[in-house]
Design a protein around this motif. Sequence first.
Motif, short mmCIF file in Angstrom:
data_model
loop_
_atom_site.label_atom_id
_atom_site.label_comp_id
_atom_site.label_asym_id
_atom_site.label_seq_id
_atom_site.Cartn_x
_atom_site.Cartn_y
_atom_site.Cartn_z
N CYS A 1 0.71 -1.24 -0.13
CA CYS A 1 0.08 -0.01 -0.18
C CYS A 1 0.88 1.22 0.13
O CYS A 1 0.60 2.21 -0.71
CB CYS A 1 -0.86 -0.06 1.26
SG CYS A 1 -2.20 -1.34 1.30
N ALA A 2 1.86 1.29 0.89
CA ALA A 2 2.66 2.35 0.71
C ALA A 2 3.46 2.60 -0.43
O ALA A 2 3.66 3.80 -0.87
CB ALA A 2 3.74 2.14 1.83
N LEU A 3 4.00 1.64 -1.13
CA LEU A 3 4.45 1.75 -2.56
C LEU A 3 3.69 2.37 -3.37
O LEU A 3 3.80 3.43 -4.24
CB LEU A 3 5.04 0.43 -3.12
CG LEU A 3 5.76 0.31 -4.47
CD1 LEU A 3 6.97 1.19 -4.38
CD2 LEU A 3 6.28 -0.97 -4.71
N ASP A 4 2.32 1.92 -3.42
CA ASP A 4 1.36 2.61 -4.39
C ASP A 4 1.18 3.99 -4.02
O ASP A 4 1.21 4.84 -4.95
CB ASP A 4 -0.09 1.89 -4.14
CG ASP A 4 -0.34 0.43 -4.94
OD1 ASP A 4 0.65 0.29 -5.80
OD2 ASP A 4 -1.33 -0.03 -4.64
N VAL A 5 1.18 4.48 -2.81
CA VAL A 5 1.17 5.81 -2.74
C VAL A 5 2.36 6.80 -2.91
O VAL A 5 2.32 7.61 -3.79
CB VAL A 5 0.72 6.02 -0.89
CG1 VAL A 5 0.97 7.47 -0.58
CG2 VAL A 5 -0.48 5.48 -0.46
N LEU A 6 3.51 6.00 -2.80
CA LEU A 6 4.65 6.63 -3.03
C LEU A 6 4.76 6.85 -4.79
O LEU A 6 5.28 7.74 -5.17
CB LEU A 6 5.92 5.98 -2.70
CG LEU A 6 6.25 5.98 -1.07
CD1 LEU A 6 7.15 4.76 -0.84
CD2 LEU A 6 6.76 7.35 -0.69
N HIS B 1 2.11 6.61 -6.86
CA HIS B 1 1.11 7.59 -7.33
C HIS B 1 1.48 9.03 -7.19
O HIS B 1 1.19 9.62 -8.05
CB HIS B 1 -0.16 7.31 -6.52
CG HIS B 1 -1.67 8.09 -7.08
ND1 HIS B 1 -2.07 7.53 -8.40
CD2 HIS B 1 -2.16 8.61 -6.64
CE1 HIS B 1 -3.24 8.20 -8.44
NE2 HIS B 1 -3.05 9.07 -7.59
N SER B 2 2.07 9.40 -6.19
CA SER B 2 2.21 11.02 -6.09
C SER B 2 3.48 11.27 -6.74
O SER B 2 3.62 12.43 -6.95
CB SER B 2 2.66 11.20 -4.69
OG SER B 2 3.78 10.34 -4.23
N ARG B 3 3.88 10.18 -7.54
CA ARG B 3 5.12 10.77 -8.57
C ARG B 3 4.72 10.21 -9.86
O ARG B 3 5.62 9.91 -10.83
CB ARG B 3 6.28 10.02 -8.07
CG ARG B 3 7.17 10.24 -6.88
CD ARG B 3 7.83 9.44 -6.26
NE ARG B 3 8.66 10.06 -5.06
CZ ARG B 3 8.12 10.03 -3.96
NH1 ARG B 3 6.82 9.29 -3.58
NH2 ARG B 3 8.80 10.37 -2.88
N ASP B 4 3.41 10.18 -10.19
CA ASP B 4 2.82 9.75 -11.42
C ASP B 4 3.44 8.49 -11.98
O ASP B 4 3.55 8.21 -13.22
CB ASP B 4 3.02 10.82 -12.54
CG ASP B 4 1.95 12.11 -12.36
OD1 ASP B 4 0.96 11.55 -11.90
OD2 ASP B 4 2.41 13.22 -12.55
N ARG B 5 3.64 7.63 -11.18
CA ARG B 5 4.11 6.16 -11.50
C ARG B 5 3.34 5.13 -11.21
O ARG B 5 2.32 5.32 -10.12
CB ARG B 5 5.80 5.82 -10.97
CG ARG B 5 6.70 6.89 -11.59
CD ARG B 5 7.95 6.42 -10.92
NE ARG B 5 9.24 7.08 -11.72
CZ ARG B 5 9.82 6.52 -12.50
NH1 ARG B 5 9.47 5.13 -12.94
NH2 ARG B 5 10.76 7.08 -13.23
N LYS B 6 3.46 3.72 -11.52
CA LYS B 6 2.63 2.91 -11.09
C LYS B 6 3.51 1.56 -11.06
O LYS B 6 4.55 1.44 -11.76
CB LYS B 6 1.28 2.80 -11.87
CG LYS B 6 1.72 2.43 -13.09
CD LYS B 6 0.28 2.31 -13.72
CE LYS B 6 0.12 2.26 -15.44
NZ LYS B 6 0.98 0.92 -15.81
N VAL B 7 3.18 0.57 -10.49
CA VAL B 7 3.65 -0.72 -10.72
C VAL B 7 3.28 -1.37 -11.87
O VAL B 7 1.96 -1.46 -12.08
CB VAL B 7 3.58 -1.85 -9.53
CG1 VAL B 7 3.86 -3.16 -9.75
CG2 VAL B 7 3.83 -1.21 -8.13
N ASP B 8 3.86 -1.93 -12.87
CA ASP B 8 3.70 -2.33 -14.10
C ASP B 8 3.53 -3.88 -14.10
O ASP B 8 2.67 -4.66 -14.72
CB ASP B 8 4.34 -1.94 -15.40
CG ASP B 8 4.45 -0.41 -15.31
OD1 ASP B 8 3.31 -0.03 -15.91
OD2 ASP B 8 5.34 0.12 -14.99
N HIS B 9 4.64 -4.53 -13.50
CA HIS B 9 4.58 -6.05 -13.29
C HIS B 9 4.89 -6.45 -12.03
O HIS B 9 5.88 -5.94 -11.45
CB HIS B 9 5.69 -6.60 -14.48
CG HIS B 9 4.99 -6.40 -15.80
ND1 HIS B 9 4.55 -7.08 -16.66
CD2 HIS B 9 5.72 -5.31 -16.71
CE1 HIS B 9 4.28 -6.64 -17.85
NE2 HIS B 9 4.96 -5.65 -18.11
#
Length: 217
Positions: free
Chosen positions: A94-99, A101-109
């Motif tokens: 969850c923390a990674l998603d927040v980190l 998202h706030s940098r306009d990035r996401k987990v792709d794989h």
Amino acid sequence: MNIILVGPPGAGKGTQAQRLVDNRGMVQLSTGDMLRAAVKCGSRVGVQAQTVMERGELVSDDIVAALIGERLDNDQLSGGFVFDGFPRTQAQACALDVLLHSRDRKVDHVIVLDVDEDILVDRVAGRFTCTQCKAGYHDNFKPTTTPGVCDQCKGPTFSRRSDDNEETVRNRLSEYRSKTAPILAYYAPERIVEHVDGMIDIDAVSNRIAAILDHDP
Ligand code: AMP
């Protein structure tokens, strides 16, 4: 592209992450490496983490999320991140998603290296590394060609991780089963989880990962 490598200790996450760095210019973010560096330099985080790591337990979510957050800012211009050994709990996911998202990035794989857990203790407990060039070896499965001399750089000194002993590896495996494996369910709805057989040859594992990344729509 940002990818997470998931797998128990000894599955080959570090090796595959290094190949993604070499072949694709991605940036490897290994919380294990960051924590070992903190222990070595004796920082506050290092002092807090050391005994936990020696027991093979997980360092607190807040500490590792903060380490990742700092690196995301420092390495912001990179082509993509390979998360190696992070996230290891649902709170970290969850923390990674927040980190991100706030940098306009996401987990792709999310790439899971599946391995036969029975052989992991032997795989991990015999590991050692050249202190000069960091080439990895194993007492039984991959010894140096000449005893005491690194095949790659001919360096004479090697090191072993203090947590690569049998008792600690068993604890690390148990932490993986109870806290880390469940994060796959967290990513399942996004359909980004892919499994790779981590028991096959190292090059074959790299090829399977490359095929997954190259089929990215
Ligand atoms: P690794 O190098 O990934 O095998 O990590 C070595 C040790 O560092 C683990 O056994 C944990 O004690 C600690 N560690 C590394 N990454 C994390 C993480 N994401 N969360 C909690 N503890 C971690």
